[in-house]
Design a protein around this motif. Structure first.
Motif, PDB file in Angstrom:
ATOM      1  N   LEU A   1       0.838  -1.203   0.000  1.00  0.00           N
ATOM      2  CA  LEU A   1       0.000   0.000   0.000  1.00  0.00           C
ATOM      3  C   LEU A   1       0.870   1.250   0.000  1.00  0.00           C
ATOM      4  CD1 LEU A   1      -2.722   1.486   0.181  1.00  0.00           C
ATOM      5  CD2 LEU A   1      -2.570   1.244   2.662  1.00  0.00           C
ATOM      6  N   ARG A   2       1.821   1.299   0.906  1.00  0.00           N
ATOM      7  CA  ARG A   2       2.695   2.474   0.999  1.00  0.00           C
ATOM      8  C   ARG A   2       3.431   2.711  -0.304  1.00  0.00           C
ATOM      9  NH1 ARG A   2       7.155   3.739   5.687  1.00  0.00           N
ATOM     10  NH2 ARG A   2       8.189   5.407   4.560  1.00  0.00           N
ATOM     11  N   ALA A   3       3.992   1.650  -0.892  1.00  0.00           N
ATOM     12  CA  ALA A   3       4.760   1.789  -2.133  1.00  0.00           C
ATOM     13  C   ALA A   3       3.884   2.302  -3.277  1.00  0.00           C
ATOM     14  CB  ALA A   3       5.394   0.446  -2.508  1.00  0.00           C
ATOM     15  N   ILE A   4       2.689   1.749  -3.414  1.00  0.00           N
ATOM     16  CA  ILE A   4       1.810   2.157  -4.511  1.00  0.00           C
ATOM     17  C   ILE A   4       1.290   3.576  -4.305  1.00  0.00           C
ATOM     18  CG2 ILE A   4      -0.445   1.694  -5.569  1.00  0.00           C
ATOM     19  CD1 ILE A   4       0.298  -1.327  -5.295  1.00  0.00           C
ATOM     20  N   VAL A   5       0.895   3.900  -3.097  1.00  0.00           N
ATOM     21  CA  VAL A   5       0.415   5.258  -2.814  1.00  0.00           C
ATOM     22  C   VAL A   5       1.492   6.280  -3.150  1.00  0.00           C
ATOM     23  CG1 VAL A   5      -0.191   6.860  -0.941  1.00  0.00           C
ATOM     24  CG2 VAL A   5      -1.342   4.642  -1.123  1.00  0.00           C
ATOM     25  N   LEU A   6       2.694   6.077  -2.658  1.00  0.00           N
ATOM     26  CA  LEU A   6       3.769   7.041  -2.917  1.00  0.00           C
ATOM     27  C   LEU A   6       4.144   7.081  -4.386  1.00  0.00           C
ATOM     28  CD1 LEU A   6       6.051   6.581   0.210  1.00  0.00           C
ATOM     29  CD2 LEU A   6       4.544   8.517  -0.324  1.00  0.00           C
TER      30      LEU A   6
ATOM     31  N   ASN B   1       3.369  10.488  -6.214  1.00  0.00           N
ATOM     32  CA  ASN B   1       4.577  11.242  -6.533  1.00  0.00           C
ATOM     33  C   ASN B   1       4.908  11.222  -8.017  1.00  0.00           C
ATOM     34  OD1 ASN B   1       4.855  12.152  -3.937  1.00  0.00           O
ATOM     35  ND2 ASN B   1       6.160  10.455  -3.314  1.00  0.00           N
ATOM     36  N   GLY B   2       4.501  10.188  -8.733  1.00  0.00           N
ATOM     37  CA  GLY B   2       4.672  10.196 -10.181  1.00  0.00           C
ATOM     38  C   GLY B   2       3.898  11.339 -10.816  1.00  0.00           C
ATOM     39  N   GLU B   3       2.669  11.515 -10.382  1.00  0.00           N
ATOM     40  CA  GLU B   3       1.832  12.602 -10.908  1.00  0.00           C
ATOM     41  C   GLU B   3       2.352  13.962 -10.461  1.00  0.00           C
ATOM     42  OE1 GLU B   3      -1.486  13.999 -13.185  1.00  0.00           O
ATOM     43  OE2 GLU B   3      -0.399  12.110 -13.112  1.00  0.00           O
ATOM     44  N   ARG B   4       2.744  14.055  -9.212  1.00  0.00           N
ATOM     45  CA  ARG B   4       3.249  15.325  -8.691  1.00  0.00           C
ATOM     46  C   ARG B   4       4.543  15.731  -9.392  1.00  0.00           C
ATOM     47  NH1 ARG B   4       0.805  16.956  -3.774  1.00  0.00           N
ATOM     48  NH2 ARG B   4       2.715  18.031  -3.129  1.00  0.00           N
TER      49      ARG B   4
ATOM     50  N   ALA C   1       5.471  14.905 -12.423  1.00  0.00           N
ATOM     51  CA  ALA C   1       5.124  15.295 -13.795  1.00  0.00           C
ATOM     52  C   ALA C   1       4.601  16.736 -13.849  1.00  0.00           C
ATOM     53  CB  ALA C   1       4.091  14.334 -14.368  1.00  0.00           C
ATOM     54  N   LEU C   2       3.985  17.197 -12.768  1.00  0.00           N
ATOM     55  CA  LEU C   2       3.440  18.555 -12.709  1.00  0.00           C
ATOM     56  C   LEU C   2       4.412  19.559 -12.094  1.00  0.00           C
ATOM     57  CD1 LEU C   2      -0.158  17.628 -11.549  1.00  0.00           C
ATOM     58  CD2 LEU C   2       0.516  18.462 -13.813  1.00  0.00           C
ATOM     59  N   GLY C   3       5.587  19.097 -11.662  1.00  0.00           N
ATOM     60  CA  GLY C   3       6.570  19.988 -11.043  1.00  0.00           C
ATOM     61  C   GLY C   3       6.215  20.369  -9.616  1.00  0.00           C
ATOM     62  N   VAL C   4       5.467  19.500  -8.939  1.00  0.00           N
ATOM     63  CA  VAL C   4       5.040  19.738  -7.556  1.00  0.00           C
ATOM     64  C   VAL C   4       5.898  18.861  -6.644  1.00  0.00           C
ATOM     65  CG1 VAL C   4       3.078  19.534  -5.981  1.00  0.00           C
ATOM     66  CG2 VAL C   4       2.700  20.243  -8.337  1.00  0.00           C
ATOM     67  N   PRO C   5       6.332  19.364  -5.483  1.00  0.00           N
ATOM     68  CA  PRO C   5       7.156  18.545  -4.584  1.00  0.00           C
ATOM     69  C   PRO C   5       6.475  17.228  -4.209  1.00  0.00           C
ATOM     70  CG  PRO C   5       7.098  20.826  -3.822  1.00  0.00           C
ATOM     71  CD  PRO C   5       6.097  20.709  -4.945  1.00  0.00           C
ATOM     72  N   VAL C   6       7.282  16.200  -4.057  1.00  0.00           N
ATOM     73  CA  VAL C   6       6.756  14.873  -3.725  1.00  0.00           C
ATOM     74  C   VAL C   6       6.257  14.833  -2.285  1.00  0.00           C
ATOM     75  CG1 VAL C   6       8.210  13.701  -5.423  1.00  0.00           C
ATOM     76  CG2 VAL C   6       9.000  13.931  -3.051  1.00  0.00           C
TER      77      VAL C   6
END
Length: 191
Positions: A18-23, A27-30, A32-37
């Motif tokens: 769960l933790r691995a998939i959530v992060l 964070n992959g999407e963040r 891509a948008l230039g937003v901090p992880v």
């Protein structure tokens, strides 16, 4: 009904997965948008677990009252048939909202549909000022309930998820200690 009834296998579960998939998905999407992880937060996950277990026991699918959260936080919820869907599908449902998201919008005008609720999970995921996430899954007899908590909360009216944010004072960071969770929780904070 069990997954086998539908000709499917049960979805893999566990706190580390769960933790691995959530992060990874957040964070992959963040990124891509230039937003901090985001960082994983065990206290947020424990708070989410308490509420996920409550929904699983009562069968009531609704947002928790803000006053009932141990840490002031935003909240994303998902509900689906017991053990039928994996974490990727759950978090993926939040990500799917991006197809209706207006990048230049400010809450409540964030969605191409005119309803901000149609993109509220996605906008919380990518909210620039959010720094931490913790999620947990409660298993009911018929349904699974995913609760994700975000600190600090996003979806502030009059603001956009990609707007520059003021840094939080050190005293505003979450400090609630994880508490034991009663009931069956399939996935919670990594222990």
């Amino acid at each position: 009904m069990p997954a086998a009834y539908y000709g499917m296998q049960e979805a893999p579960r566990g706190p580390d997965l769960l933790r691995a998939i959530v992060l990874d998905m957040h964070n992959g999407e963040r990124t891509a948008l230039g937003v901090p992880v985001l960082d994983w937060d065990d206290a947020l996950a424990a708070d989410a677990a308490r509420y996920a277990v409550e929904m699983a026991k009562t069968g009531l699918f609704r947002h928790s009252p803000r006053s009932g959260r141990a840490i002031p936080s935003g909240e994303n919820l998902w509900m689906g048939p017991h053990r039928l869907y994996g974490y990727q599908v759950m978090i993926g449902s939040f990500l799917d909202e991006r197809k209706l998201f207006r990048v230049e919008g400010k809450l409540p005008d964030l969605s191409t549909t005119g309803r901000w609720q149609d993109v509220g999970h996605y906008s919380q995921m990518i909210w620039r000022g959010t720094q931490k996430v913790g999620c947990a899954l409660g298993e009911g007899a018929q349904y699974d309930y995913l609760v994700c908590r975000y600190f600090p909360a996003g979806n502030a009216f009059g603001k956009g998820p990609l707007d520059a944010e003021e840094p939080l004072p050190v005293s505003a960071t979450p400090v609630a200690a994880p508490q034991p969770v009663a009931g069956t929780v399939v996935a919670s904070a990594a222990q």
